[in-house]
Design an enzyme around this catalytic site. Structure first.
Site: not given
Length: 292
Positions: A121, A142, A154, A192
């Site tokens: 990520s 991710h 993700e 993130n």
């Protein structure tokens, strides 16, 4: 369904790699963990089996289910053993050149339509995919950490990702029981972008004496509704991983909120990385990933 269609390979036997492998075997896939280091590989395979055993003890799996899943995990140090894989999930450390080289090596080993997933990520999916002669089959996936417990993945396409690879990726993740969100190939994706600055703020608050690690964790779980406080979570993820992710995001975004606080550097230098070393913000008698 053929053996090849039911075979998943995971590259990297660390916390994330072994966690993803646990998800795959639990979903019924024959799963091969690859790591060039035999010691890391052994620990990764043991982590998967330990998680399954713990899950059976807690009643989350029957003993028969745990035993069957444990039989589906294999380990290897040879990339050639991954030839029969339908999906390859790259989960090595966050180094662009290393990831590109790995994909280049796999081009001559796996089948033409093998899905190539990169669990990043912080690095561009497009840049990682450029290491392969077939970037159209490379997709960013991710997994939120810890992968066996967190539902979310993700999904980010690279510039050349084909629609068939995107669709097949969503189908595969659904078969794992995962919830997916599709995002753009941008630093940090969604999670993130929010999580790293927040964790850094919590660490800075601890250093400033606003609370103890216990009181801050309690405040976050009690008032914000998070299932885990920031320091318990950082111990699961690993302070070294947090340091790497935060640094990579800072390098790309140049936003000081992403820069890891000095306490992180001190803990990494001391080897206090979290659960995997038995000591981080807290201490642990068992450094294996906890059960479901």
């Amino acid at each position: 369904m053929t053996t090849q269609q039911r075979t998943v390979a995971v590259l990297g036997a660390g916390t994330m790699g072994s966690g993803i492998a646990t998800v795959a075997v639990r979903a019924g896939y024959r799963t091969i963990i690859h790591d060039r280091d035999e010691g890391n590989l052994k620990r990764g395979v043991e982590s998967v089996r330990g998680f399954l055993a713990k899950s059976a003890q807690l009643g989350k799996l029957t003993q028969e289910q745990a035993d069957a899943a444990a039989r589906r995990i294999e380990g290897t140090t040879e990339l050639g053993d991954l030839a029969a894989s339908a999906v390859v999930i790259e989960a090595i450390y966050e180094d662009l050149d290393a990831k590109k080289q790995l994909l280049a090596e796999l081009d001559g080993i796996v089948g033409e339509h093998t899905l190539m997933h990169t669990n990043t990520s912080t690095l561009p999916v497009t840049a990682i995919a450029s290491g392969s002669k077939r970037p159209e089959r490379v997709v960013g996936t991710h997994y939120c950490n810890p992968a066996p417990l967190m539902k979310l993945v993700e999904v980010a396409d690279g510039h050349h990702t084909a629609s068939w690879a995107h669709d097949a990726t969503l189908e595969f993740l659904a078969s794992l029981g995962k919830t997916t969100v599709v995002t753009k190939d941008r630093p940090g994706f969604i999670v993130n972008r929010f999580l790293i600055p927040w964790e850094n703020s919590c660490i800075n608050a601890l250093e400033a004496g606003l609370g103890t690690k216990e009181s801050i964790d309690t405040a976050v779980t009690g008032a914000l509704g998070h299932p885990m406080g920031p320091f318990a979570l950082l111990d699961v993820v690993g302070l070294d991983i947090h340091q790497q992710v935060a640094t990579r995001l800072y390098e790309q975004l140049r936003d000081p909120r992403f820069f890891p606080p000095p306490m992180v550097d001190r803990m990494v230098a001391a080897g206090d990385l979290g659960r995997k070393t038995g000591r981080g913000f807290y201490t642990y008698d068992d450094n294996r990933l906890f059960g479901t």
